[in-house]
Scaffold this active site. Structure first.
Site, PDB file in Angstrom:
ATOM      1  N   LYS A  86       4.072   9.357   9.048  1.00 51.27           N
ATOM      2  CA  LYS A  86       3.910   8.725  10.332  1.00 51.27           C
ATOM      3  C   LYS A  86       4.852   9.161  11.503  1.00 51.27           C
ATOM      4  O   LYS A  86       4.980   9.973  11.845  1.00 51.27           O
ATOM      5  CB  LYS A  86       3.805   7.193  10.007  1.00 51.27           C
ATOM      6  N   TYR A 142       0.627  -1.401  -0.140  1.00 49.54           N
ATOM      7  CA  TYR A 142       0.032  -0.005  -0.125  1.00 49.54           C
ATOM      8  C   TYR A 142       0.652   1.517  -0.104  1.00 49.54           C
ATOM      9  O   TYR A 142       1.824   1.348   0.818  1.00 49.54           O
ATOM     10  CB  TYR A 142      -0.802   0.003   1.295  1.00 49.54           C
ATOM     11  N   ASP A 190       9.428   3.703  -0.334  1.00 53.73           N
ATOM     12  CA  ASP A 190       8.276   4.111   0.583  1.00 53.73           C
ATOM     13  C   ASP A 190       8.499   3.803   1.909  1.00 53.73           C
ATOM     14  O   ASP A 190       8.374   2.748   2.482  1.00 53.73           O
ATOM     15  CB  ASP A 190       6.722   3.330  -0.047  1.00 53.73           C
TER      16      ASP A 190
HETATM   17  C1  LIG Z   1       3.743   2.008   3.275  1.00 54.16           C
HETATM   18  C2  LIG Z   1       2.777   2.989   3.353  1.00 54.16           C
HETATM   19  N1  LIG Z   1       2.727   4.090   2.337  1.00 54.16           N
HETATM   20  C3  LIG Z   1       1.738   5.063   2.401  1.00 54.16           C
HETATM   21  C4  LIG Z   1       0.777   4.952   3.430  1.00 54.16           C
HETATM   22  C5  LIG Z   1      -0.224   6.446   3.237  1.00 54.16           C
HETATM   23  O1  LIG Z   1       0.038   7.181   4.367  1.00 54.16           O
HETATM   24  P1  LIG Z   1      -1.102   7.922   4.883  1.00 54.16           P
HETATM   25  O2  LIG Z   1      -2.046   7.092   5.566  1.00 54.16           O
HETATM   26  O3  LIG Z   1      -0.484   9.033   5.959  1.00 54.16           O
HETATM   27  O4  LIG Z   1      -1.525   8.792   3.548  1.00 54.16           O
HETATM   28  C6  LIG Z   1       0.665   4.074   4.265  1.00 54.16           C
HETATM   29  C7  LIG Z   1      -0.443   4.076   5.363  1.00 54.16           C
HETATM   30  O5  LIG Z   1      -0.660   3.359   6.095  1.00 54.16           O
HETATM   31  C8  LIG Z   1       1.708   3.136   4.308  1.00 54.16           C
HETATM   32  O6  LIG Z   1       1.933   1.978   5.234  1.00 54.16           O
END
Ligand SMILES: Cc1ncc(COP(=O)(O)O)c(C=O)c1O
Length: 458
Positions: free
Chosen positions: A296, A166, A268
Site C-alpha cells: 500500500k 485480514y 503485517d
Molecule cells: C493488513 C492487510 N494485510 C494484507 C492485505 C493484502 O494486501 P493486498 O490487497 O495488497 O494483497 C491487506 C489488504 O487490505 C491488509 O489490509
C-alpha cells in the site's frame, strides 16, 4: 475515554434514512450504474476485484488529483478511501508522476535488478529497524512470504493469527477475517473459520486463532502445541473493525512469547507501515518484530509489497535455499514510485502534518459525538482513524460484533452524498488521510458527520 450517557439509536429510523440517502445517491451515479451493466458482459460481476463492489452499487472513477477524485458521472469527492489506504501521497503527486514518467520512458520491465534498490532498502531499514528487505507486488505476497519464511526457518508448520484480521487472499492465513458468529466458537478457543470456499481444511488445521490484545490467550495457544508453532502474525493496530490500537505492553509481550517458544513474530504493516508514522507501527509502538510486511502506502499507488526481516531469517534466501521470487518483483515502475514516495513525499517531515490533521478530525468528530450523545468514539493514529459506533472501547474483534452495520452504512451514505468518498465496505468508518488533505477537507468530513448525527438522534 470518558464514560458518558449516550442515546440509543433507533434502527427503524436508520432504515428509513438509508432508503432516503440511497434514493438521493442513485441519480448521481447513472453513468456508473450503466457502465457496470456493459462491463458485466465480459468481466465477472463487472468489477476488477470483489471488494470494489459494495452497496449501493460499484462507483467507477475517472481521475484523481491531490485529495480529490472524480467519478465517471463527474461527481467530485474528497477522498478518504485513498485506494484502501495506499494513496497517503495523494493522487497524481508531481514527484510520483515525474518518477513514473521518467522510468516509463526508459523501460517498464526487465525482471532484472535496477538502481533504486539500495536507496529503498536503506530507507526501509532506517524506518523499520530491520536490516534486510525483498520486494513483491502486493500485501498478499508479503504475508505469504512471511508465513513461509517462518515455517522454513523453524521447520514447523503451525501459525497463530488474530481473530478478525485480514492478511491477504492466500490460503495460509485467510481464516477468521470476518468470521460468521455462528461458526466462530467460544472466545477461549476460537474456531479457525476459512474466509472463502475452496480453502482446504488441511490449511485451517495449521492455524490457531486468538483474540487481539490478550497475551494470556496467545500464551495458551503456544502452550497447546509446544515446539510446533513456527510463528505468529499480527496487524499491530487492527484495521478491520475500525482502528483498534494495541494496549501497552501487548506487542512486546507477543515478541517475547514467540521467542520463548522458539518461534517468530511478523508484523503485517500493510496498512500501518508508512501511514501511522515514518517507521509505521515499529516506530509508533516501539517494538521491533522479526519480520515486517509492507505494501500500500510505500509504493505511492503502484502495485507494491515488501518483506523486511532479520539477517538470521533472510540467511535462507541469501544462501539460496529459499527462492523468494516473482517476475514483477522489483518492477522498475514500482521501484521508481517507491523511491520517490519514501525519499521525496513521505519523508519524516510529512508526519507532523498528518498527525495535526488527525488531531483536528479527532477533536471535531469527538465534539459532534459529545453534542449529539452518540454511542461512539474516535480512534486512530497518523494517517489512519475511525469512528467506532460503540459506547465502550473495542479491544478485539468480538467487541465489535454488537455494532449494527446499518449505522456505519448510513454514515457512509451521508458522506457520499456530502462529497466525501470513504472505502466501500467501510463497516467501521475507517479513513485514510493524505499529505494533500487540508483543514477544509477535514471540515467537510466533520460537517457531513454532524448532519448524519443530527439525523439519527433527532
Ligand atoms: C493488513 C492487510 N494485510 C494484507 C492485505 C493484502 O494486501 P493486498 O490487497 O495488497 O494483497 C491487506 C489488504 O487490505 C491488509 O489490509
Amino acid at each position: 475515554m470518558a464514560v458518558r450517557e449516550s442515546v440509543e439509536i433507533d434502527l427503524d429510523r436508520v432504515d428509513r434514512l438509508i432508503q432516503e440517502q440511497e434514493a438521493e445517491l442513485e441519480p448521481r451515479h447513472r453513468a456508473s450504474i450503466e457502465y457496470r451493466k456493459n462491463a458485466e458482459l465480459h468481466v465477472a460481476g463487472g468489477v476488477a476485484s470483489s471488494w470494489q463492489d459494495a452497496p449501493p452499487h460499484a462507483i467507477f472513477i475517472d481521475r484523481g488529483d491531490g485529495s480529490r477524485i472524480w467519478d465517471i458521472d463527474g461527481n467530485e469527492y474528497i477522498d478518504y478511501h485513498l485506494g484502501y489506504g495506499a494513496m497517503v501521497v495523494g493522487h497524481a503527486h508531481p514527484a510520483i508522476v515525474e518518477a513514473i514518467q521518467r522510468q516509463a520512458s526508459r523501460g517498464t520491465h526487465f525482471a532484472q535488478p535496477t538502481r533504486d534498490l539500495d536507496v529503498i532498502g536503506e530507507n526501509l531499514a532506517d524506518r523499520f529497524s530491520l536490516p534486510l528487505w525483498r520486494f513483491c507486488n502486493s500485501g498478499t505476497e508479503a504475508t505469504l512470504e512471511a508465513a513461509r519464511l517462518m515455517r522454513a526457518k523453524t521447520g514447523r508448520d503451525r501459525l497463530i493469527k488474530i481473530e478478525g484480521t485480514y492478511h491477504g487472499h492466500h490460503d495460509s492465513l485467510m481464516f477468521s477475517v470476518i468470521p460468521d458468529p455462528e461458526l466462530m466458537g467460544p472466545r477461549e478457543h476460537p474456531v479457525t473459520v476459512p474466509q472463502a470456499p475452496g480453502i482446504p481444511q488441511a490449511f485451517a488445521d495449521l492455524v490457531r486463532v486468538v483474540p487481539f490484545n490478550d497475551l494470556a490467550a496467545a500464551r495458551q495457544a503456544f502452550e497447546e502445541r509446544p515446539g510446533e508453532v513456527a510463528g505468529m502474525i499480527v496487524e499491530p493496530a487492527m484495521m478491520n473493525c475500525g482502528v483498534v490500537l494495541p494496549e501497552p505492553g501487548y506487542l512486546q509481550g507477543l515478541a517475547d512469547l514467540c521467542h520463548e517458544f522458539g518461534a517468530y513474530l511478523a508484523f503485517d504493516e500493510v496498512k500501518t507501515g508508512a501511514a501511522l508514522a515514518y517507521g509505521g507501527a515499529v516506530e509508533a509502538f516501539g517494538v521491533v518484530p522479526d519480520i515486517v510486511c509492507l505494501a500500500k502506502a510505500m509504493g505511492g499507488g503502484t502495485p507494491c509489497g515488501a518483506i523486511g526481516a532479520t539477517e538470521e531469517l533472510f540467511a535462507l534466501v541469501v544462501g539460496g535455499e529459499y527462492d523468494m521470487a516473482g517476475t514483477f518483483n522489483g518492477n522498475p515502475l514500482t521501484m521508481a514510485a517507491t523511491r520517490a514516495t519514501l525519499t521525496r513525499v513521505l519523508t519524516r517531515d510529512a508526519y507532523p502534518a498528518l498527525d495535526r490533521l488527525h488531531g483536528l478530525l479527532h477533536e471535531r468528530l469527538s465534539a459532534v459525538i459529545e453534542r449529539h450523545r452518540l454511542p461512539a468514539y474516535v480512534t486512530g493514529l497518523g494517517a489512519k482513524g475511525s469512528v467506532i459506533y460503540s459506547p465502550t472501547p473495542v479491544r478485539e474483534y468480538r467487541d465489535a460484533l454488537g455494532i449494527d452495520e446499518r449505522i456505519t452504512y448510513l454514515a457512509w451514505l451521508f458522506q457520499q452524498n456530502g462529497g466525501v468518498f470513504k472505502s466501500p465496505w467501510s463497516k467501521q468508518e475507517t479513513w485514510t488521510l493524505s499529505v494533500a488533505h487540508t483543514d477544509g477537507d477535514v471540515q467537510r468530513y466533520v460537517e457531513n458527520f454532524e448532519t448524519f448525527a443530527r439525523a439519527v438522534t433527532t
